[in-house]
Motif scaffolding. Structure first.
Motif, PDB file in Angstrom:
ATOM      1  N   ARG A 153      44.410  25.390  46.384  1.00 53.30           N
ATOM      2  CA  ARG A 153      44.056  26.742  45.938  1.00 53.30           C
ATOM      3  C   ARG A 153      43.680  27.619  47.131  1.00 53.30           C
ATOM      4  O   ARG A 153      43.080  27.160  48.080  1.00 53.30           O
ATOM      5  CB  ARG A 153      42.867  26.700  44.973  1.00 53.30           C
ATOM      6  N   ILE A 164      42.552  32.005  48.021  1.00 54.16           N
ATOM      7  CA  ILE A 164      42.195  33.321  47.472  1.00 54.16           C
ATOM      8  C   ILE A 164      42.210  34.350  48.595  1.00 54.16           C
ATOM      9  O   ILE A 164      41.913  34.026  49.747  1.00 54.16           O
ATOM     10  CB  ILE A 164      40.807  33.278  46.791  1.00 54.16           C
ATOM     11  N   CYS A 203      41.803  40.671  43.663  1.00 55.42           N
ATOM     12  CA  CYS A 203      42.124  39.563  44.552  1.00 55.42           C
ATOM     13  C   CYS A 203      43.487  38.978  44.193  1.00 55.42           C
ATOM     14  O   CYS A 203      44.051  39.271  43.142  1.00 55.42           O
ATOM     15  CB  CYS A 203      41.051  38.473  44.488  1.00 55.42           C
ATOM     16  N   LEU A 208      45.512  35.160  44.080  1.00 55.34           N
ATOM     17  CA  LEU A 208      45.233  33.732  43.964  1.00 55.34           C
ATOM     18  C   LEU A 208      46.522  32.948  44.138  1.00 55.34           C
ATOM     19  O   LEU A 208      47.562  33.352  43.620  1.00 55.34           O
ATOM     20  CB  LEU A 208      44.635  33.419  42.586  1.00 55.34           C
ATOM     21  N   MET A 240      42.918  25.877  38.676  1.00 61.67           N
ATOM     22  CA  MET A 240      41.764  26.686  39.059  1.00 61.67           C
ATOM     23  C   MET A 240      40.537  26.022  38.443  1.00 61.67           C
ATOM     24  O   MET A 240      40.651  25.133  37.593  1.00 61.67           O
ATOM     25  CB  MET A 240      41.913  28.119  38.536  1.00 61.67           C
TER      26      MET A 240
END
Length: 199
Positions: free
Chosen positions: A100, A102, A115, A117, A125
């Motif tokens: 992951r 961001i 944002c 992702l 997530m």
């Protein structure tokens, strides 16, 4: 599954009464899902019919001269918000757990948190809920949660009643753009880390 922006969001978009970040999210959705343009035309037509039904306003002496003077006066400096999100490869991506990442996105004049992702195929997530509204657009790949599977172009609207754990499906990385009117809520230490990263 492809989900489209709600009528409320489209009406706000057409009327111009929408936050700049959310406007950019709808515009990006339209690029990925042209059917939404047809829905927007319906709202524009409806708005035009409403305006056509309004009574005209009486002009006072000198109204035209004042309007022309404003047009020919010194140019006023106004900030023009960006028309689209920055290219994904130009964002400052930060690690947000295994598989992951961001990247926070600053949208001038927006009151919302924005944002991007990235979720690797098969990764998830954090389990989380929302303190307010969240609008998510999948720009690449797909994900599934308890409410279904969403493909590229899906415009997903969540609120404080949502508690989910999106999992990237398929063979490509899932990339989403998210706009939030409040923070997310996730349990444990990783939840605190996620809130800190999205501040």
């Amino acid at each position: 599954m492809i989900t489209l922006p709600s009528d409320e969001i489209l009406l706000r978009y057409v009327s111009g009464a929408i936050d700049p970040a959310l406007r950019m999210l709808v515009q990006r959705h339209i690029e990925l899902h042209p059917q939404t343009r047809d829905n927007l035309r319906d709202f524009e037509k409806f708005g035009g019919e409403l305006l056509a039904g309004e009574a005209g306003a009486d002009l006072t002496a000198g109204s035209l001269d004042r309007a022309l003077a404003r047009l020919s006066g010194p140019e006023q400096q106004t900030s023009v918000p960006p028309r689209s999100f920055p290219a994904l490869d130009t964002l400052r991506w930060r690690w947000a757990g295994p598989g992951r990442a961001i990247a926070n996105i600053d949208v001038p004049d927006s009151r919302l948190k924005t944002c991007a992702l990235r979720i690797a195929p098969g990764k998830a997530m954090l389990q989380h809920s929302h303190e307010a509204q969240e609008w998510t657009l999948i720009v690449q790949g797909s994900y599934r949660d308890a409410s279904g599977e969403y493909d590229t172009g899906a415009f997903i609207e969540e609120d404080e009643e949502t508690d989910h754990r999106p999992v990237a499906t398929g063979n490509v990385e899932c990339i989403c753009l998210a706009v939030m009117s409040g923070p997310l809520t996730a349990p444990g230490v990783m939840g605190k880390v996620a809130r800190w990263m999205m501040r």
